[in-house]
Scaffold this motif. Structure first.
Motif, mmCIF file in Angstrom:
data_model
loop_
_atom_site.group_PDB
_atom_site.id
_atom_site.type_symbol
_atom_site.label_atom_id
_atom_site.label_comp_id
_atom_site.label_asym_id
_atom_site.label_seq_id
_atom_site.Cartn_x
_atom_site.Cartn_y
_atom_site.Cartn_z
ATOM 1 N N VAL A 466 -7.024 -22.438 -56.546
ATOM 2 C CA VAL A 466 -6.897 -23.057 -55.230
ATOM 3 C C VAL A 466 -7.230 -22.044 -54.139
ATOM 4 C CG1 VAL A 466 -5.290 -24.119 -53.589
ATOM 5 C CG2 VAL A 466 -5.196 -24.756 -56.008
ATOM 6 N N ALA A 467 -6.690 -20.836 -54.288
ATOM 7 C CA ALA A 467 -6.937 -19.779 -53.295
ATOM 8 C C ALA A 467 -8.417 -19.423 -53.224
ATOM 9 C CB ALA A 467 -6.117 -18.542 -53.645
ATOM 10 N N TRP A 468 -9.070 -19.280 -54.379
ATOM 11 C CA TRP A 468 -10.488 -18.917 -54.398
ATOM 12 C C TRP A 468 -11.332 -19.990 -53.721
ATOM 13 C CZ3 TRP A 468 -15.245 -20.563 -55.982
ATOM 14 C CH2 TRP A 468 -16.257 -19.599 -56.061
ATOM 15 N N ALA A 469 -11.021 -21.249 -53.993
ATOM 16 C CA ALA A 469 -11.780 -22.346 -53.388
ATOM 17 C C ALA A 469 -11.645 -22.326 -51.872
ATOM 18 C CB ALA A 469 -11.298 -23.680 -53.955
ATOM 19 N N CYS A 470 -10.436 -22.055 -51.378
ATOM 20 C CA CYS A 470 -10.220 -21.984 -49.925
ATOM 21 C C CYS A 470 -11.008 -20.831 -49.317
ATOM 22 C CB CYS A 470 -8.733 -21.817 -49.622
ATOM 23 S SG CYS A 470 -7.726 -23.274 -49.985
ATOM 24 N N MET A 471 -11.001 -19.676 -49.983
ATOM 25 C CA MET A 471 -11.723 -18.514 -49.476
ATOM 26 C C MET A 471 -13.226 -18.774 -49.428
ATOM 27 S SD MET A 471 -9.703 -15.336 -51.293
ATOM 28 C CE MET A 471 -10.704 -14.123 -50.420
ATOM 29 N N LYS A 472 -13.727 -19.399 -50.471
ATOM 30 C CA LYS A 472 -15.165 -19.659 -50.549
ATOM 31 C C LYS A 472 -15.603 -20.659 -49.484
ATOM 32 C CE LYS A 472 -19.078 -18.846 -52.660
ATOM 33 N NZ LYS A 472 -19.697 -17.500 -52.607
ATOM 34 N N LEU A 473 -14.756 -21.643 -49.206
ATOM 35 C CA LEU A 473 -15.069 -22.620 -48.168
ATOM 36 C C LEU A 473 -15.077 -21.972 -46.782
ATOM 37 C CD1 LEU A 473 -13.022 -25.731 -49.363
ATOM 38 C CD2 LEU A 473 -15.514 -25.567 -49.182
ATOM 39 N N LEU A 474 -14.146 -21.055 -46.555
ATOM 40 C CA LEU A 474 -14.036 -20.410 -45.246
ATOM 41 C C LEU A 474 -15.144 -19.380 -45.015
ATOM 42 C CD1 LEU A 474 -10.163 -19.980 -45.161
ATOM 43 C CD2 LEU A 474 -11.515 -21.255 -43.482
ATOM 44 N N VAL A 475 -15.449 -18.590 -46.050
ATOM 45 C CA VAL A 475 -16.487 -17.542 -45.920
ATOM 46 C C VAL A 475 -17.406 -17.635 -47.130
ATOM 47 C CG1 VAL A 475 -16.949 -15.094 -45.565
ATOM 48 C CG2 VAL A 475 -14.794 -16.080 -44.741
ATOM 49 N N PRO A 476 -18.410 -18.522 -47.093
ATOM 50 C CA PRO A 476 -19.296 -18.713 -48.248
ATOM 51 C C PRO A 476 -20.119 -17.475 -48.572
ATOM 52 C CG PRO A 476 -19.491 -20.526 -46.679
ATOM 53 C CD PRO A 476 -18.734 -19.438 -45.994
ATOM 54 N N THR A 477 -20.578 -16.735 -47.557
ATOM 55 C CA THR A 477 -21.416 -15.566 -47.778
ATOM 56 C C THR A 477 -20.920 -14.403 -46.933
ATOM 57 O OG1 THR A 477 -22.950 -16.286 -46.028
ATOM 58 C CG2 THR A 477 -23.457 -16.955 -48.293
ATOM 59 N N TYR A 478 -21.429 -13.243 -47.240
ATOM 60 C CA TYR A 478 -21.051 -12.007 -46.551
ATOM 61 C C TYR A 478 -21.366 -12.077 -45.069
ATOM 62 C CZ TYR A 478 -21.163 -7.009 -45.359
ATOM 63 O OH TYR A 478 -20.976 -5.783 -44.775
ATOM 64 N N LYS A 479 -20.359 -11.849 -44.242
ATOM 65 C CA LYS A 479 -20.544 -11.901 -42.798
ATOM 66 C C LYS A 479 -19.587 -10.927 -42.132
ATOM 67 C CE LYS A 479 -21.077 -15.120 -38.940
ATOM 68 N NZ LYS A 479 -20.935 -16.545 -38.476
ATOM 69 N N PRO A 480 -19.994 -9.674 -41.956
ATOM 70 C CA PRO A 480 -19.098 -8.667 -41.369
ATOM 71 C C PRO A 480 -18.852 -8.922 -39.876
ATOM 72 C CG PRO A 480 -21.289 -7.757 -41.633
ATOM 73 C CD PRO A 480 -21.307 -9.113 -42.296
ATOM 74 N N ILE A 481 -17.735 -8.420 -39.401
ATOM 75 C CA ILE A 481 -17.339 -8.569 -37.999
ATOM 76 C C ILE A 481 -17.466 -7.232 -37.303
ATOM 77 C CG2 ILE A 481 -15.368 -8.996 -36.465
ATOM 78 C CD1 ILE A 481 -14.422 -11.038 -38.554
ATOM 79 N N LYS A 482 -18.029 -7.249 -36.101
ATOM 80 C CA LYS A 482 -18.145 -6.057 -35.289
ATOM 81 C C LYS A 482 -17.147 -6.117 -34.147
ATOM 82 C CE LYS A 482 -21.696 -4.663 -37.683
ATOM 83 N NZ LYS A 482 -21.579 -3.504 -38.604
ATOM 84 N N ALA A 483 -16.477 -5.009 -33.913
ATOM 85 C CA ALA A 483 -15.499 -4.971 -32.815
ATOM 86 C C ALA A 483 -16.210 -4.978 -31.471
ATOM 87 C CB ALA A 483 -14.626 -3.738 -32.941
#
Length: 483
Positions: A466-483
């Motif tokens: 369940v946790a993995w499915a939620c994570m994959k739905l929220l962030v399907p691919t690599y997307k880093p955040i810049k401050a």
């Protein structure tokens, strides 16, 4: 060749990793003293039920969750050296304070000995008063313990991000995170022995005091890699290889050092992905940690002070320890051998590890044949959790700048603590209810308290998928955040 290339690289980062391992080991031993002493040593004195113990473990999780919300921010503000020292000082103090709960209870209730506590008639008015007071005293000590322990993982993850390149972080995290398993492994061999020989109070004091020893060494060993006299230029270049490979400018590096505002962190899907991963799965590990000794005592009659009871818990965590250490290898294989970027490799590895907890579905059915089956099965499920957890922690380093990693880790730990509150308090209430209902309470052919355990095992089994499915739905691919 440059001078840096000619210089043999130091390996001080692994000494730092060893310190993180020791701190996590101490952390989990302090946390587990109660689970190994309550059923056979403490409950007879204070007349606790499963629901009382569930209240203590559940609200410990709540205190831990609340503290985690701010612990990461505290570590980012104080820095890893001072922040870590404050954390272990507070939790070691809280651990030692548990020893005074019995004395305070006797003073308040006007009893002059432990024998007088035990002699009180179960279910009487004074027994209820003793149970209520002692629960509140333990809750106070657990709150202090939780306040300090909340700083462990935010600090450790931040140190890992400072000392290791991205490709090595899951492996280094799996090493220090295995301290949780080692702590759980050492605990049944030491804590019941101490409690039986010197009283349960001394087991809290002796184990708690180890943290003060760790503080002494941390003070002299740790510095940031660029400031450490033990890290040469070759090792520093290895540590900073991600920045070098991406050819970041000085301006971009300075920008990365700006901390993301606390509330703004909640606007990112990446934050909620980490929250989901922690919320659904942390409580599973804590359930095994807090309830496994009671499970073997309730279901099979093996007390923690008995050699068989100690052997079952030891084997359980030996399996966790041996198997979970390889949790960091799998994403490393995907990245280095298959050429995948770190986040994608980590998510595939986490999906594989998410299937391990499904073994928990067979713990209760096979337990009818032998206690060794659930010990082995819970060990396999626990190994899956530890491997999952090492990679889950590393996703923060993939997505967020170093200056904000501890904050995000703290937010995720808060979510994990809330999940643990639900499962531990719920389990305690369920077990007490199921026991009182007896054969009238049925689930999948099990009756009474065994039915209650089967319900919790089912929840633990599916939580990771369940946790993995939620994570994959929220962030399907690599997307880093810049401050």
């Amino acid at each position: 060749m440059t001078p840096t290339q000619n210089t043999k690289m130091t390996n001080w980062r692994w000494i730092i990793c060893a310190m993180l391992f020791c701190a996590t080991t101490i952390n989990y031993m302090d946390r587990q003293v109660l689970s190994l002493t309550w059923k056979d040593f403490i409950a007879p004195e204070f007349h606790w039920t499963d629901d009382d113990y569930g209240t203590i473990t559940g609200f410990f999780s709540f205190f831990y969750a609340f503290a985690c919300l701010f612990a990461g921010k505290f570590v980012d503000w104080m820095g890893t050296k001072k922040g870590y020292m404050w954390a272990i000082f507070i939790w070691s103090l809280g651990a030692c304070m548990h020893a005074g709960c019995g004395w305070v209870t006797m003073q308040v209730e006007g009893l002059d000995s432990v024998e007088a506590l035990r002699a009180v008639q179960a279910g009487s008015e004074i027994a209820v008063a003793i149970a209520t007071l002692s629960v509140w005293l333990f809750l106070t000590c657990r709150a202090i313990l939780a306040l300090g322990e909340a700083g462990n993982f935010p600090a450790a993850i931040k140190v890992t991000a400072e000392y290791f390149p991205k490709k090595d972080r899951a492996f280094s995290t799996s090493i220090f995170n295995s301290g949780a398993s080692i702590g759980a492994l050492a605990a049944p061999l030491t804590i019941p022995v101490l409690a039986k020989a010197y009283g349960w109070e001394m087991s809290f004091i002796i184990i708690g005091a180890i943290g003060f020893v760790w503080m002494f060494f941390w003070h002299f060993i740790y510095d940031k890699p660029q400031n450490s006299k033990h890290v040469n230029e070759a090792e520093l270049a290895y540590i900073n290889q991600d920045e070098q490979q991406e050819e970041k400018t000085v301006k971009e590096e300075q920008k990365d050092e700006r901390v993301i505002p606390f509330l703004k962190c909640f606007t990112y899907r990446q934050t909620w992905s980490f929250i989901a991963g922690k919320f659904f799965t942390d409580g599973v590990w804590w359930f095994y940690l807090f309830w496994a000794p009671a499970y073997f005592s309730d279901q099979f009659g093996y007390k923690t002070s008995d050699p068989m009871g100690q052997a079952l818990i030891f084997v359980l965590y030996l399996i966790v320890t041996v198997l979970s250490i390889f949790g960091g290898y799998l994403p490393k294989y995907f990245v280095e051998k298959k050429g995948m970027e770190p986040y994608a490799g980590r998510m595939i590895a986490m999906l594989i590890f998410a299937f391990f907890p499904l073994f928990a579905l067979f713990a209760q059915p096979l337990g009818e044949s032998s206690a060794w089956y659930p010990a082995i099965i819970i060990g396999l499920a626990g190994a899956g959790h530890q491997a999952w957890s090492a990679n889950l922690f590393s996703t923060t380093g993939d997505m967020f700048p170093k200056s904000t990693i501890a904050t995000i880790t703290g937010i995720g730990a808060m979510a994990g603590g809330l999940g643990s509150l639900i499962i531990n308090k719920g389990a305690g209430a369920l077990f007490t209810y199921a026991e009182t209902q007896g054969s009238a309470f049925i689930f999948l052919s099990f009756e009474g308290k065994p039915a209650g355990y089967m319900i919790i095992f089912c929840i633990c089994a599916v939580a990771y998928l369940v946790a993995w499915a939620c994570m994959k739905l929220l962030v399907p691919t690599y997307k880093p955040i810049k401050a």
